[in-house]
Enzyme design. Sequence first.
Site, mmCIF file in Angstrom:
data_model
loop_
_atom_site.group_PDB
_atom_site.id
_atom_site.type_symbol
_atom_site.label_atom_id
_atom_site.label_comp_id
_atom_site.label_asym_id
_atom_site.label_seq_id
_atom_site.Cartn_x
_atom_site.Cartn_y
_atom_site.Cartn_z
ATOM 1 C CB VAL A 1 4.363 60.874 4.632
ATOM 2 C CG1 VAL A 1 4.028 59.940 5.790
ATOM 3 C CG2 VAL A 1 4.432 62.312 5.127
ATOM 4 C CB CYS A 2 3.841 57.811 0.246
ATOM 5 S SG CYS A 2 2.216 58.473 0.493
ATOM 6 C CB SER A 3 8.833 58.736 -0.601
ATOM 7 O OG SER A 3 8.034 59.097 -1.704
#
Lengths: 201, 189
Positions: A92-94
Amino acid sequence: MKKQRNLTMAITGFVMLLVLHGTAYGLSDVFKENIYVPEKLAPTDSVLKVAVGEKAPDFTLPSVHHGKISLSQFIGKKNVVISFVPAAWTPVCSDQWPGYNIVKDLFDENDAILLGITADNIPTLFAWTNQMGELWFPVLSDFWPHGGTASKYGVLRSDGTTERAIFVIDKKGYIRYIDVHNINKRPPLESIMSELKKLNQ
Amino acid sequence: MKKYFVVVMGIVLCLVVSGSSLAFDTKPPAVGDVFPEITFSIPGESDYRTYLGLSKGEYFSIQDIKAKVVVVEVLSMYCPHCQREAPRVNQVYDLIEKDPSLRGKIKLIGIAAGNSTYEKKVFRERYGVPFPLFEDADFELHDILGGVRTPYFIGVRIDSGVPRVFYSKLGGFESADEFLRMMIELSGL
C-alpha cells in the site's frame, strides 16, 4: 465432545488464516520481491492530538534530497498536504506516493506542496523511494526522536510506525482536513484534491 | 452443544467458500486456461463501445469483444512501471490501428487495479491512453486474476466464443514491435 471443540477451533483458525492471507494489494512490480507483507493490521491504532481548525504543530525534519524541512517555511506561501505512510518497503505505502508523483500539476494548480513522512531513517527512505523514480516532493524522516512529529499529530501507532494519514494545512498554518485512513487501504486521490480545491474557493 | 457445533461448522463452511476466492483461486490465468469469467461495465463513451464492438448496455464479458485477440493489461495509476510502460503500450495500440491486416482483430483493454474512476481518468489523461480502461477500485477483478503485480499482460484468443489464454506474464516489454509480433505469433493469428 472435547474432540469436536478442538476440531471446530482448528478449522476456524485455519479459515481466519486463509482470509487474512488472501488480502490483495495490487503491488507494483517495481519493488520486485522486496516488500514485506505484514499480517492484516488494525485500521487505526492511535488517538489524534489535533483537530480541524487548529494550528498545525510545527516540525523540522531531515529529508532525503532537500535538507531539513520545516512546516513553518511554507506559511504564507503554500498550502501543505502531509502524507504520513506507515513504513517503507510495505504494501500500500509502496503504491501510494508514486501516484502523487504524476500529479504535480494538480498540486500546483492548488498552490500546494506535498510532504511525505514516515518514521523510517534516511538511508531506508533513500533506497525505497529510489524505486519510485524521481519524486518531485520532499520525503521526510521522522526517525529520531522516533516518530516525534507523528506523535505531535497523534498518528504514531503503538508499534512505532505511523498511521496512513493525510493532513491538509492552509497557508496560514491551520489544519483544514484530516483523514486518518484505514492503514490497509489507500486514500483516494480525489479526496485530497477536492479538499485542496476548497482552500481556493 | 451439538446445535452449537453445527452452527459453527456452518459459519466456517461459509467462510471457506467465500474465502476460497481469496486464498486458493488467486493464481493468475495460465496459458491454455479459459479466461476467468469477468463482468466488465460497458463503457459510457461511444468511441470505446465502437472500438470494442459493443452496443449500449450494462455489462459484457471478454468474449463479447469484437476481436480475435484481446490483450488485457492489469495496471495501476500508482505503479511506477505502469507509468513508464504506458507510452510503449500506446505504441502497440497505434501499430495495430495503423495496420489494416491487424485493425479490428487485436484489441487492447486495461484493468486499473485499486483505482477509482478519478484515478483511472488521471492515468488515462497523463499518458493519453487510447484504449478502454476499466476501474477496479475494490480489487475485485484483480483478485479474480490472481492478485498479480503490475503491470501484467494477458493475451486472450477468442475462438467460437471461447476466450483462451495464450500469454500470461508479469512485467513490461522493451519494444512495442517485438511485443506485437509475439502476440501475433503466440495467438496463431
